[in-house]
Motif scaffolding. Structure first.
Motif, short mmCIF file in Angstrom:
data_model
loop_
_atom_site.label_atom_id
_atom_site.label_comp_id
_atom_site.label_asym_id
_atom_site.label_seq_id
_atom_site.Cartn_x
_atom_site.Cartn_y
_atom_site.Cartn_z
N GLN A 1 -2.89 -2.64 -6.46
CA GLN A 1 -1.94 -3.36 -5.61
C GLN A 1 -1.76 -4.75 -6.18
O GLN A 1 -2.71 -5.49 -6.37
CB GLN A 1 -2.43 -3.44 -4.18
CG GLN A 1 -1.50 -4.22 -3.28
CD GLN A 1 -0.97 -3.40 -2.11
OE1 GLN A 1 -1.42 -2.29 -1.89
NE2 GLN A 1 -0.03 -3.95 -1.39
N ASP A 2 -0.50 -5.10 -6.46
CA ASP A 2 -0.16 -6.40 -7.00
C ASP A 2 0.83 -7.05 -6.06
O ASP A 2 2.02 -6.76 -6.09
CB ASP A 2 0.44 -6.25 -8.40
CG ASP A 2 0.77 -7.58 -9.04
OD1 ASP A 2 0.30 -8.62 -8.54
OD2 ASP A 2 1.52 -7.59 -10.04
N GLY A 3 0.34 -7.92 -5.19
CA GLY A 3 1.20 -8.47 -4.15
C GLY A 3 1.59 -7.38 -3.18
O GLY A 3 0.75 -6.70 -2.60
N GLY A 4 2.90 -7.17 -3.04
CA GLY A 4 3.36 -6.15 -2.11
C GLY A 4 3.72 -4.84 -2.74
O GLY A 4 4.24 -3.95 -2.05
N VAL A 5 3.48 -4.67 -4.07
CA VAL A 5 3.85 -3.42 -4.74
C VAL A 5 2.67 -2.87 -5.52
O VAL A 5 1.70 -3.57 -5.82
CB VAL A 5 5.04 -3.64 -5.70
CG1 VAL A 5 6.26 -4.15 -4.95
CG2 VAL A 5 4.67 -4.60 -6.82
N GLY B 1 -9.08 -4.42 -4.54
CA GLY B 1 -7.90 -4.72 -3.75
C GLY B 1 -7.64 -3.65 -2.71
O GLY B 1 -8.43 -2.71 -2.55
N ALA B 2 -6.52 -3.79 -2.02
CA ALA B 2 -6.17 -2.81 -0.99
C ALA B 2 -5.96 -1.43 -1.58
O ALA B 2 -6.23 -0.42 -0.94
CB ALA B 2 -4.92 -3.28 -0.25
N VAL B 3 -5.44 -1.37 -2.82
CA VAL B 3 -5.29 -0.11 -3.55
C VAL B 3 -5.77 -0.33 -4.97
O VAL B 3 -5.34 -1.28 -5.64
CB VAL B 3 -3.82 0.37 -3.56
CG1 VAL B 3 -3.70 1.64 -4.40
CG2 VAL B 3 -3.31 0.62 -2.15
N ALA B 4 -6.65 0.51 -5.45
CA ALA B 4 -7.13 0.44 -6.84
C ALA B 4 -7.83 1.75 -7.18
O ALA B 4 -8.82 2.11 -6.54
CB ALA B 4 -8.08 -0.74 -7.04
N TYR B 5 -7.30 2.48 -8.16
CA TYR B 5 -7.95 3.71 -8.58
C TYR B 5 -7.63 3.99 -10.05
O TYR B 5 -6.57 3.65 -10.55
CB TYR B 5 -7.53 4.91 -7.70
CG TYR B 5 -6.04 5.16 -7.62
CD1 TYR B 5 -5.41 6.03 -8.51
CD2 TYR B 5 -5.27 4.56 -6.63
CE1 TYR B 5 -4.05 6.28 -8.43
CE2 TYR B 5 -3.91 4.80 -6.55
CZ TYR B 5 -3.30 5.66 -7.44
OH TYR B 5 -1.96 5.89 -7.36
N THR C 1 9.14 -5.96 -11.38
CA THR C 1 8.75 -6.39 -10.04
C THR C 1 8.77 -5.24 -9.04
O THR C 1 8.29 -5.39 -7.93
CB THR C 1 9.69 -7.50 -9.55
OG1 THR C 1 11.04 -7.02 -9.56
CG2 THR C 1 9.58 -8.73 -10.43
N GLU C 2 9.32 -4.09 -9.42
CA GLU C 2 9.32 -2.92 -8.54
C GLU C 2 8.08 -2.08 -8.81
O GLU C 2 7.37 -2.28 -9.81
CB GLU C 2 10.59 -2.11 -8.78
CG GLU C 2 11.87 -2.85 -8.40
CD GLU C 2 13.11 -2.00 -8.61
OE1 GLU C 2 13.45 -1.22 -7.71
OE2 GLU C 2 13.73 -2.12 -9.69
N PRO C 3 7.77 -1.11 -7.95
CA PRO C 3 6.54 -0.32 -8.10
C PRO C 3 6.47 0.42 -9.44
O PRO C 3 7.48 0.84 -10.00
CB PRO C 3 6.61 0.66 -6.92
CG PRO C 3 7.47 -0.01 -5.92
CD PRO C 3 8.49 -0.77 -6.71
N SER C 4 5.25 0.58 -9.92
CA SER C 4 4.98 1.35 -11.13
C SER C 4 3.61 2.00 -11.01
O SER C 4 2.84 1.67 -10.11
CB SER C 4 5.04 0.47 -12.38
OG SER C 4 4.05 -0.55 -12.33
#
Length: 554
Positions: free
Chosen positions: A491-495, A468-472, A517-520
């Motif tokens: 990255q899960d959707g927009g967060v 994805g766009a972010v994955a580490y 649903t908020e960032p974690s």
């Protein structure tokens, strides 16, 4: 030299990595392969036992045999032999009761009690593999433990017990029991820290309780912090709750727990001149400073720490060399507090005669195995002719001399995933297992990578997940039954979302996501002595960060 570092990779410099605690597994590897369902039957109520000759005994029998268990199968064959006058003075041992639960539902040591008469030694075998000797409690009572490692042991098992006195051996009918543990990936418990907190890394104590390190806001300023939680349910064990480790702004970024419960902590704080400076201290088992501290200077960042067998510490990070590049930085303290290295730098050279300071080198984590420090990190430069790239690196170092012991391991590219970083490292039977990230050549996609390396640089294992766009990946552990467990951020959707996953074959694969649903973020993990996993990080609730710790079944 012109330098190139992907913006996606640079963003990770400020992200927390994870240290893995690697406790012993009570010879799990030996008997795990023999644990299987339906391995036998028996009685736990003292029913008569059928003898090798086909007869029955009105009570568990006592025979003269090999009390040292050198006969086949590990249990005395019951063949009688000649006795001497001194043998005649010994009374035949008898087992009166074996107290073992018929059903087991959780991983961990299962207590077993054996009541005997005229016995000097009690031994036990689990599915044919001998356990640790039982401890004599007096009055004929012996206690021991049956190790259970969770869902991998689900099914029926057989416990065989003998009592010995000199050449005489008393037997008890085989005891059958059933393991029915929760499936991998299920959450045993999850708890949140104070408002404005985060957990960067986690370790376990000798009792498998939980040590979290990170930061907590005090009057609007984030400060280094530590807390201790119960392995049973996550409740806090220190009356003070979260302990603030330094009055200055900063965070604790790494922890290593010693066998006596003391803890080495690596943190970064702002000094009086508002400059970031590493701080490496030894705490007692209650979370307070012992007075042992490494000498440090501003200009470097510490990211990982490991303890040696004698109780000393080896810490790693990165800092500017003063010659236009970044170098790996190391600190070494002995168990007696004597500083061996303080801010010593290491610069990657592809060949012995290559010019210095041509690569940017970073260290994010470290482990010590068999006296060798394995440093996990990244190096940016021309790893291929006229091609600048960032590659994950493993540096095997003598912690006493800070000299490389093997050629530096540079991760090869995987297809068009050209760039990589190693953010966490843990022990593996073949050498080391690492996780981090890989980035596509065009820089617009990432994936979590997991790789195993031999000391000579061979790579027998490679896997990836969550493109994805972010994955580490931020933490990794290799469980004794061949499962890789990894924490990370995707990255899960927009967060951004924290994730813990396992890969190892049928019944062992799972994906565990942080809720909400908020960032974690899942910032790291630790493995308990019985193969269970603790994952830590943070959640955002109403726009406010809160540290999170959870225990996840395996």
């Amino acid at each position: 030299m012109s330098r190139w570092v992907s913006s996606a990779i640079l963003a990770v410099f400020t992200l927390p990595a994870c240290a893995d605690h690697a406790p012993s597994f009570a010879a799990f590897a030996a008997y795990d392969s023999k644990m299987s369902g339906g391995t036998g039957g028996g009685s736990t109520d003292g029913a008569p036992m059928t003898t090798a000759e086909g007869g029955t005994s009105a009570s568990p029998m006592a025979t003269a045999g090999d009390a040292d268990g050198t006969d086949s199968g590990g249990v005395s064959s019951g063949e009688t032999g000649s006795t001497t006058a001194s043998d005649a003075e010994l009374l035949q041992p008898r087992i009166l009761e074996v107290d073992m639960p018929a059903k087991v539902h959780l991983a961990g040591p299962v207590a077993v009690s054996v009541t005997t008469e005229d016995t000097s030694l009690v031994r036990a075998w689990l599915d044919g593999v001998e356990l640790e000797p039982f401890a004599d409690q007096g009055d004929g009572v012996f206690v021991g433990e049956v190790p259970i490692f969770g869902a991998v042991d689900n099914g029926d098992h057989v416990l065989e017990v003998t009592a010995s006195s000199g050449p005489f051996v008393g037997h008890w009918p085989p005891v059958t029991f059933t393991v029915s543990a929760p499936a991998p990936g299920g959450q045993a418990w999850a708890v949140l820290g104070p408002s404005g907190s985060t957990t960067r890394r986690v370790a376990v104590t000798p009792e498998d309780d939980v040590i979290e390190v990170g930061s907590v806001e005090v009057d609007g300023v984030s400060k280094p912090s530590i807390r201790k939680r119960s392995r049973a349910n996550g409740s806090e064990l220190w009356s003070e709750g979260t302990i603030v480790l330094d009055s200055r702004e900063g965070a604790a970024d790494a922890v290593a727990v010693l066998p006596d419960g003391r803890m080495w902590i690596a943190m970064n704080v702002k000094n009086a001149n508002k400059q970031w400076q590493p701080r490496i201290v030894l705490l007692d088992a209650e979370g307070y400073e012992t007075g042992v501290e490494a000498p440090t200077e501003p200009g470097a960042t510490v990211r990982g720490i490991a303890a040696d067998d004698e109780g000393g510490a080896f810490a790693v990070g990165f800092g500017g060399s003063g010659f236009g590049d970044m170098d790996i930085v190391m600190w070494r303290l002995r168990h007696d507090g004597v500083a061996v290295h303080s801010g010593k730098t290491w610069d990657y050279l592809p060949t012995p005669d290559a010019p210095k300071h041509q690569f940017d080198d970073l260290a994010f984590d470290v482990m010590i195995k068999d006296g060798v420090a394995w440093i996990a990190g990244a190096s940016t430069g021309e790893h291929e002719f006229n091609v600048a790239a960032t590659r994950g690196v493993l540096v095997q170092m003598d912690p006493e001399t800070a000299v490389s012991l093997e050629p530096v391991i540079v991760a090869p590219p995987y297809s068009d995933w050209r760039d990589s970083m190693f953010l966490a490292i843990a022990d593996h039977p073949d050498g080391a297992i690492v996780t981090g990230m890989e980035v596509k050549k065009n820089g617009n996609m990432q994936q979590i990578t997991v790789q195993v390396y031999w000391p000579d640089g061979g790579r027998p294992y490679y896997s990836n997940a969550f493109t994805g766009a972010v994955a580490y990946g931020t933490g990794v552990a290799w469980l004794a039954h061949g499962v890789a467990v990894v924490s990370g951020v995707i990255q899960d959707g927009g967060v951004l979302r924290g994730v813990l996953y396992g890969r190892g074959g049928p019944g062992a694969n799972f994906d565990h996501y942080f809720p909400g649903t908020e960032p974690s973020a899942a910032n790291g993990l630790a493995r308990t002595g019985y193969g269970q996993v603790l994952v830590v990080g943070e959640r955002t609730l109403g726009g406010v960060r809160q540290a999170r710790a959870a225990r996840v079944h395996q």
